[in-house]
Design a protein around this motif. Sequence first.
Motif, mmCIF file in Angstrom:
data_model
loop_
_atom_site.group_PDB
_atom_site.id
_atom_site.type_symbol
_atom_site.label_atom_id
_atom_site.label_comp_id
_atom_site.label_asym_id
_atom_site.label_seq_id
_atom_site.Cartn_x
_atom_site.Cartn_y
_atom_site.Cartn_z
ATOM 1 N N SER B 15 125.320 1.627 -97.052
ATOM 2 C CA SER B 15 125.897 2.455 -98.106
ATOM 3 C C SER B 15 124.765 3.129 -98.876
ATOM 4 O O SER B 15 123.635 2.653 -98.879
ATOM 5 C CB SER B 15 126.753 1.600 -99.041
ATOM 6 O OG SER B 15 125.961 0.574 -99.592
ATOM 7 N N GLU B 16 125.110 4.224 -99.523
ATOM 8 C CA GLU B 16 124.101 4.995 -100.263
ATOM 9 C C GLU B 16 123.464 4.166 -101.379
ATOM 10 O O GLU B 16 122.260 4.103 -101.536
ATOM 11 C CB GLU B 16 124.749 6.254 -100.856
ATOM 12 C CG GLU B 16 124.449 7.528 -100.096
ATOM 13 C CD GLU B 16 122.982 7.910 -100.092
ATOM 14 O OE1 GLU B 16 122.586 8.659 -100.989
ATOM 15 O OE2 GLU B 16 122.230 7.462 -99.197
ATOM 16 N N GLY B 17 124.264 3.503 -102.195
ATOM 17 C CA GLY B 17 123.740 2.655 -103.264
ATOM 18 C C GLY B 17 123.284 3.445 -104.473
ATOM 19 O O GLY B 17 123.071 4.655 -104.424
ATOM 20 N N GLU B 18 123.139 2.694 -105.573
ATOM 21 C CA GLU B 18 122.677 3.332 -106.818
ATOM 22 C C GLU B 18 121.176 3.567 -106.757
ATOM 23 O O GLU B 18 120.445 2.814 -106.134
ATOM 24 C CB GLU B 18 122.923 2.393 -108.005
ATOM 25 C CG GLU B 18 124.345 2.265 -108.451
ATOM 26 C CD GLU B 18 124.466 1.097 -109.428
ATOM 27 O OE1 GLU B 18 123.607 0.977 -110.318
ATOM 28 O OE2 GLU B 18 125.401 0.306 -109.253
ATOM 29 N N VAL B 19 120.744 4.603 -107.472
ATOM 30 C CA VAL B 19 119.310 4.905 -107.539
ATOM 31 C C VAL B 19 118.629 3.914 -108.487
ATOM 32 O O VAL B 19 119.135 3.642 -109.579
ATOM 33 C CB VAL B 19 119.096 6.357 -108.027
ATOM 34 C CG1 VAL B 19 117.619 6.618 -108.302
ATOM 35 C CG2 VAL B 19 119.632 7.331 -106.992
ATOM 36 N N ILE B 20 117.514 3.327 -108.026
ATOM 37 C CA ILE B 20 116.731 2.422 -108.867
ATOM 38 C C ILE B 20 115.330 3.006 -109.039
ATOM 39 O O ILE B 20 114.570 3.084 -108.072
ATOM 40 C CB ILE B 20 116.638 1.011 -108.221
ATOM 41 C CG1 ILE B 20 118.039 0.431 -108.038
ATOM 42 C CG2 ILE B 20 115.767 0.089 -109.062
ATOM 43 C CD1 ILE B 20 118.057 -0.939 -107.436
ATOM 44 N N GLU B 30 111.878 6.322 -106.248
ATOM 45 C CA GLU B 30 113.265 5.892 -106.337
ATOM 46 C C GLU B 30 113.631 5.004 -105.168
ATOM 47 O O GLU B 30 113.339 5.335 -104.019
ATOM 48 C CB GLU B 30 114.196 7.110 -106.346
ATOM 49 C CG GLU B 30 114.234 7.829 -107.675
ATOM 50 C CD GLU B 30 115.169 9.024 -107.637
ATOM 51 O OE1 GLU B 30 115.730 9.326 -106.564
ATOM 52 O OE2 GLU B 30 115.338 9.652 -108.701
ATOM 53 N N ARG B 32 116.982 2.243 -103.751
ATOM 54 C CA ARG B 32 118.447 2.155 -103.794
ATOM 55 C C ARG B 32 118.847 0.706 -104.018
ATOM 56 O O ARG B 32 118.108 -0.207 -103.654
ATOM 57 C CB ARG B 32 119.051 2.626 -102.460
ATOM 58 C CG ARG B 32 118.727 4.059 -102.127
ATOM 59 C CD ARG B 32 119.656 4.991 -102.842
ATOM 60 N NE ARG B 32 119.284 6.385 -102.603
ATOM 61 C CZ ARG B 32 119.933 7.414 -103.119
ATOM 62 N NH1 ARG B 32 120.974 7.197 -103.886
ATOM 63 N NH2 ARG B 32 119.542 8.628 -102.864
ATOM 64 N N SER B 33 120.035 0.498 -104.572
ATOM 65 C CA SER B 33 120.474 -0.876 -104.787
ATOM 66 C C SER B 33 120.540 -1.577 -103.425
ATOM 67 O O SER B 33 120.952 -0.987 -102.434
ATOM 68 C CB SER B 33 121.828 -0.902 -105.492
ATOM 69 O OG SER B 33 122.764 -0.154 -104.760
ATOM 70 N N PRO B 90 115.190 -2.130 -111.619
ATOM 71 C CA PRO B 90 114.848 -0.887 -112.296
ATOM 72 C C PRO B 90 113.593 -1.054 -113.159
ATOM 73 O O PRO B 90 113.418 -2.064 -113.829
ATOM 74 C CB PRO B 90 116.072 -0.602 -113.175
ATOM 75 C CG PRO B 90 117.178 -1.390 -112.578
ATOM 76 C CD PRO B 90 116.553 -2.581 -111.939
#
Lengths: 277, 106
Positions: B15-20, B30, B32-33, B90
């Motif tokens: 999955s794409e995931g959130e940017v960290i 950057e 990804r989660s 993060p």
Amino acid sequence: MLEKTGIATREQIEKLLPSPGRRAEGPYAVMECFQKIPCNPCSTSCAFHAILPMDDINDIPSVTPDKCTGCGACAAVCPGLAIFIIDESKGGGTGTVTLPYEFRPLPGIGETVKAVNRAGEVVGDAVVTRVLPGKKTKTPLVTIEVPLSLVHEVRFIRCEAHQEEDPSVADTLREIPAPPQTADIGEQDDEVVICRCEGVTLREIRDLIREGYTTVDEIKRISRAGMGPCQARTCGPLIAAEIARMTGEPLGSVAPSAHRAPVKPLPIEFFLGGDTE
Amino acid sequence: MENRRITDHPILDFSEGEVIPFTFDGKPMEGRSGDTIASALHANGVKVLGYHFKTKRPRGFYCAIGNCSSCLMVVNGQSNVRTCTEPLLPGMKVETQIDRGVPDDV
């Protein structure tokens, strides 16, 4: 042979085949599974009870050819990609091999691909006759048509048309050197780094063995090999193998180095009672 | 930026995931989660994670399961962090390690 190269011999394969009568009737599964490992998805996947339930999860699968319909359910669930569906009943001098193909992109039906044997050598051409994309198990099954004489030889395909479409992939494949024919440490170069953590080369290990240090512990204490952050996880078995090779002792009699807790590096504050994670 | 992540895999879904957001040697990057520190660095094209303290040879991913300690880096000032198994958080400050590491404030 199998233990050293991973390639089954003709005799080992022939023992797996059903009777000539059954082979002429229709497709059947061949399980090229030779070593006892804890694995049983094949025996629970068969809807026709053609694969005997395993008493011990380490058992080697046993197929009843008369119950097998050649449906391919077991081939799609085998994590070792060791099951193939062979059909020699079509006539016309050709047969089909259905094999698990966990690569992208999938070949198209009617496409001519290279037929590859168990050693990875191209032995001829094959035509793709069926592609099951593998919705449930995710392992796609590709069926190819090959001359009847090759149905017990061909175990994989190479789709060269796709490689040419992506020049970077083709270039990368050309750059990869041929794998060494042996994993025997005796043929490794002196300059190979054996202990990556402490930077100890095979030459240093060999010099110590020649001087008479023939246990992993002695070599560890003199060279520091095995005393770095990985704690001999990488080099320990390699040093033991070189000792066994140079002294002629069986590998099983070369004791591993002493291991003490903690088994993984921990920050000192852990012992001071701060972080108890 | 060139995408170095696997997007089409025959067996696994990613999955794409959130940017960290994090930094590597001061450079903003950057992840990804779901990333470990080392996987986020690889996705950003960073293959050299450190240098051997004695030979100064570059070190990168080797075992990728926390065994071999080839990927030790300085994270938030703490040396010898196994970045291949340490989850990316993060704001992490990730730095190349070139020696055996120094003790942080205990």
